[in-house]
Design an enzyme around this catalytic site. Sequence first.
Site, PDB file in Angstrom:
ATOM      1  N   SER A 131       0.855  -1.188   0.000  1.00  0.00           N
ATOM      2  CA  SER A 131       0.000   0.000   0.000  1.00  0.00           C
ATOM      3  C   SER A 131       0.888   1.233   0.000  1.00  0.00           C
ATOM      4  O   SER A 131       2.002   1.215   0.549  1.00  0.00           O
ATOM      5  CB  SER A 131      -0.897   0.014   1.239  1.00  0.00           C
ATOM      6  OG  SER A 131      -1.581   1.263   1.364  1.00  0.00           O
ATOM      7  N   TYR A 144      -1.736   0.443  10.717  1.00  0.00           N
ATOM      8  CA  TYR A 144      -1.768  -0.060   9.340  1.00  0.00           C
ATOM      9  C   TYR A 144      -0.557   0.424   8.560  1.00  0.00           C
ATOM     10  O   TYR A 144       0.100  -0.356   7.857  1.00  0.00           O
ATOM     11  CB  TYR A 144      -3.060   0.389   8.664  1.00  0.00           C
ATOM     12  CG  TYR A 144      -3.174  -0.068   7.227  1.00  0.00           C
ATOM     13  CD1 TYR A 144      -3.199  -1.421   6.903  1.00  0.00           C
ATOM     14  CD2 TYR A 144      -3.257   0.857   6.189  1.00  0.00           C
ATOM     15  CE1 TYR A 144      -3.292  -1.843   5.582  1.00  0.00           C
ATOM     16  CE2 TYR A 144      -3.364   0.446   4.866  1.00  0.00           C
ATOM     17  CZ  TYR A 144      -3.376  -0.907   4.570  1.00  0.00           C
ATOM     18  OH  TYR A 144      -3.473  -1.322   3.253  1.00  0.00           O
TER      19      TYR A 144
END
Length: 247
Positions: A131, A144
Amino acid sequence: MTRPIAVVTGASSGIGRATARTLATEGFEVVCAARRTDRIEALAAEIDGRAVTCDVTKSEDVAALAEAAGERIAVLVANAGGALGTDHIADADFEDWRIMFDTNVIGSAATIQACLPALCAGRGVIVTVGSTAGLVSYEGAAGYCGAKAAEHAMMMSLRLELVEQPVRVCEVLPGLVESDEFSLVRFRGDTDKAAKVYAGVRNPLTQEDVASCIAFAATCPEHVNIDQLVVRPRVQAAAHKLLREDA
């Protein structure tokens, strides 16, 4: 002819499911791995692949997946992972952090480790679905972002460690993707909060967009390694710059 084997974790939904379908159209026999057996069995039937129930945080499941995949693997897509919550560090639920690190980082590493002999035998490609959150952090996502940054660092180390092996090490790092479950899981089923992530964004990335990037990295000539492929929708100029029509 025997089709080359591709293993996709987290194949029950989202980018993983789209990737399994795309790789099947590229001629691979796809081993669809995920926790939800009913979903991967339906997917495997659809694409003439195989289903293996696998929780990447369980060593016995990962070992069984590697055994089922066989002695030669052409592609491993370590996609299982995800985000939980938007807490700031001051209020963080560290159990969520443990889950994110277990799935995104340790789960990916364990899957790679278990499949590595077959990947070497098959002169294969490892692709992680990272990501842009692993490259640039933002508030409310320390857990995250930290997990995806760790996954990114792990892949850079792995590329160095495997340079003498006939295995490519690739990362696909998406920005904003309109997924069927990613935001729903992050917001624990709150559909209103999940919808706001994409509100006013014209043409965010789709799951299929990312799957096509993964397939590209996986099907390049053997001497070509896509180290890092960052992919964003056109309206996301940077991690912090997203054009919304209602802004």
